[in-house]
Design a protein around this motif. Structure first.
Motif, short mmCIF file in Angstrom:
data_model
loop_
_atom_site.label_atom_id
_atom_site.label_comp_id
_atom_site.label_asym_id
_atom_site.label_seq_id
_atom_site.Cartn_x
_atom_site.Cartn_y
_atom_site.Cartn_z
N TRP A 231 0.88 -1.18 0.00
CA TRP A 231 0.00 0.00 0.00
C TRP A 231 0.91 1.23 0.00
CZ3 TRP A 231 -5.44 -0.27 0.09
CH2 TRP A 231 -5.95 -1.56 0.14
N LYS A 232 1.52 1.47 -1.15
CA LYS A 232 2.62 2.42 -1.23
C LYS A 232 2.17 3.87 -1.37
CE LYS A 232 5.99 -0.86 -3.13
NZ LYS A 232 6.86 -0.79 -1.96
N GLN A 233 0.92 4.08 -1.74
CA GLN A 233 0.45 5.45 -1.97
C GLN A 233 -0.41 5.92 -0.79
OE1 GLN A 233 1.68 7.27 -4.34
NE2 GLN A 233 2.83 5.50 -5.14
N ASN A 234 0.09 6.92 -0.11
CA ASN A 234 -0.57 7.49 1.06
C ASN A 234 -0.86 8.95 0.73
OD1 ASN A 234 -0.92 9.00 3.43
ND2 ASN A 234 0.39 7.67 4.65
N ALA A 235 -2.13 9.27 0.54
CA ALA A 235 -2.51 10.64 0.21
C ALA A 235 -3.26 11.27 1.37
CB ALA A 235 -3.40 10.66 -1.04
N MET A 236 -2.76 12.39 1.85
CA MET A 236 -3.47 13.17 2.85
C MET A 236 -4.26 14.24 2.09
SD MET A 236 -1.98 15.10 6.24
CE MET A 236 -1.16 16.44 5.40
N VAL A 237 -5.57 14.11 2.11
CA VAL A 237 -6.44 15.06 1.41
C VAL A 237 -7.03 16.00 2.45
CG1 VAL A 237 -8.35 15.35 -0.19
CG2 VAL A 237 -6.95 13.27 -0.28
N VAL A 238 -6.79 17.29 2.27
CA VAL A 238 -7.25 18.29 3.25
C VAL A 238 -8.30 19.18 2.58
CG1 VAL A 238 -5.12 18.22 4.56
CG2 VAL A 238 -5.32 19.84 2.66
N TRP A 239 -9.32 19.54 3.35
CA TRP A 239 -10.50 20.22 2.81
C TRP A 239 -10.75 21.50 3.60
CZ3 TRP A 239 -13.09 17.20 -1.00
CH2 TRP A 239 -12.69 15.85 -1.05
N ASP A 240 -11.11 22.55 2.88
CA ASP A 240 -11.52 23.81 3.51
C ASP A 240 -13.05 23.79 3.60
OD1 ASP A 240 -11.78 26.34 4.49
OD2 ASP A 240 -11.13 27.37 2.67
N ILE A 241 -13.55 23.45 4.76
CA ILE A 241 -14.99 23.25 4.97
C ILE A 241 -15.50 24.26 5.99
CG2 ILE A 241 -16.75 21.62 5.76
CD1 ILE A 241 -15.48 20.68 3.21
N PRO A 242 -16.56 24.99 5.70
CA PRO A 242 -17.14 25.88 6.71
C PRO A 242 -17.54 25.10 7.96
CG PRO A 242 -18.10 26.30 4.55
CD PRO A 242 -17.30 25.05 4.42
N GLN A 243 -17.43 25.73 9.10
CA GLN A 243 -17.66 25.03 10.35
C GLN A 243 -19.06 24.43 10.43
OE1 GLN A 243 -15.11 24.56 12.57
NE2 GLN A 243 -16.52 23.07 13.43
N GLU A 244 -20.04 25.12 9.85
CA GLU A 244 -21.41 24.59 9.94
C GLU A 244 -21.60 23.33 9.10
OE1 GLU A 244 -21.45 27.87 6.76
OE2 GLU A 244 -20.55 27.52 8.75
N ARG A 245 -20.68 23.05 8.19
CA ARG A 245 -20.77 21.84 7.36
C ARG A 245 -19.77 20.77 7.79
NH1 ARG A 245 -19.79 24.15 1.54
NH2 ARG A 245 -19.73 21.92 1.04
N MET A 246 -18.94 21.06 8.79
CA MET A 246 -17.82 20.19 9.15
C MET A 246 -18.28 18.81 9.60
SD MET A 246 -14.51 19.98 9.32
CE MET A 246 -13.90 21.68 9.34
N GLU A 247 -19.27 18.75 10.49
CA GLU A 247 -19.69 17.45 11.01
C GLU A 247 -20.26 16.57 9.91
OE1 GLU A 247 -22.34 15.44 14.59
OE2 GLU A 247 -22.26 17.62 14.39
N ALA A 248 -21.11 17.15 9.05
CA ALA A 248 -21.70 16.36 7.98
C ALA A 248 -20.65 15.86 7.01
CB ALA A 248 -22.75 17.20 7.23
N ALA A 249 -19.71 16.74 6.64
CA ALA A 249 -18.67 16.35 5.69
C ALA A 249 -17.75 15.30 6.30
CB ALA A 249 -17.88 17.57 5.26
#
Length: 340
Positions: A231-249
């Motif tokens: 499992w050689k590919q490790n991608a950290m994907v980071v998202w700019d999410i408004p706080q009111e949508r954070m829990e759902a996302a």
């Protein structure tokens, strides 16, 4: 690659990543389930550790329960990368360190016995390197259990949210430190841990079980080095999410097959605005991008019937890991009165 391992090795890697019982002879317990001898299990686990396929058989401790931890990063000039990575890795408190494809390119996890010890370590790293340390403290875990089926697919338990911090005793910290560094690979590992701590074997087993029930030990079993087994590919994907949508996302991402970790971290105004982190472990970049496309197409749940916009609309960055500098268990016992 998995083809380099025997069927027994693959069972050890895949089937015992969690729920190892805190009993006198846990490797005999594994052996009984595999139809082999205890000695063969110990020999194979020793070989897997020596080959770098596993880091240990032991515990992962939930962040910020028995100690204090953070994810940090440095923007290191290419000419200084080896020097700075060595400086960072020389700290016992740094238990993971990776090179990632971003201007902030050296990422590392710092775990310490308490917040003061953690801050002192970050300050030292900044002073030694002369670089700004990006400090991204954990705010909320959606799923931080990295254990997943190495053959692909399969059910992956989600991180518990009900943690009983009241179960933690002060004398548990040295025990958690040793468990996070790994059990001795011998017939009675808890007896050896107990001897090193000056305690009784039965007490060590009872406390290990209690800490697991409380959720302070988040996973107890075979800790796999995924990169070494294909499992050689490790991608950290980071998202700019408004706080009111954070829990759902975050909830939606955490449940997506292929997303192996998901959590919210603090942002740093002017330096880092992406607060939602998700990890993808894959066998190829194409496979990782396929998971990412499924993630971007996720509708964010906003109740039993309402759905919001796809995550495709959210600003995000993909940081592939290209090199691992350090990967070991966490430090939970050392404290500092001063920083020299």
């Amino acid at each position: 690659m998995l083809d380099d391992f025997t069927p027994l090795d693959r069972r050890l890697l895949d089937d015992f990543q969690r729920d190892l019982p805190a009993i006198a002879q846990p490797f005999e317990w594994i052996a009984a389930r595999l139809g082999v001898s205890e000695g063969e299990v110990i020999d194979r686990l020793t070989d897997l550790r020596e080959r770098g396929a596993i880091t240990r058989v032991g515990a992962t401790v939930r962040p910020n329960t028995a100690g204090a931890s953070t994810l940090a990063a440095l923007a290191v000039p290419q000419a200084r990368l080896e020097e700075v990575a060595a400086q960072v890795g020389a700290h016992d408190e740094v238990n993971h360190s990776y090179l990632r494809e971003n201007d902030w390119n050296l990422w590392f996890v710092v775990t310490a016995s308490d917040p003061a010890h953690l801050q002192a370590t970050l300050d030292e790293i900044g002073q030694e390197t002369g670089l700004t340390v990006l400090d991204l403290r954990l705010k909320r875990p959606f799923n931080i259990d990295l254990g997943f089926a190495i053959g692909g697919g399969g059910h992956r338990p989600m991180t518990r949210q009900d943690i009983d911090l009241g179960a933690l005793r002060e004398d548990d910290r040295p025990l958690l430190h040793r468990l996070s560094r790994g059990l001795p690979l011998c017939p009675r590992p808890f007896a050896q841990v107990a001897k090193a701590l000056g305690r009784e074997e039965a007490d060590v087993m009872a406390r290990t079980e209690a800490l697991t029930r409380a959720g302070i030990i988040s996973r107890f079993g075979v800790i796999v080095r995924h990169r070494r087994i294909g499992w050689k590919q490790n991608a950290m994907v980071v998202w700019d999410i408004p706080q009111e949508r954070m829990e759902a996302a975050g909830t939606a991402l955490a449940a997506l097959p292929g997303v192996t970790l998901c959590y919210e971290r603090q942002t740093v105004p002017g330096l880092w605005r992406h607060g939602l982190f998700s990890m993808i472990h894959a066998r190829s970049r194409d496979e990782a991008h396929e998971v990412l496309e499924r993630a971007r197409a996720l509708p964010e749940l906003r109740g039993p019937e309402l759905r919001g916009p796809e995550l495709r609309d959210a600003d995000h960055q993909v940081l592939f890991s290209t090199r691992c500098f350090k990967q070991t268990g966490a430090v939970l016992t050392k404290s500092r009165e001063k920083v020299s």
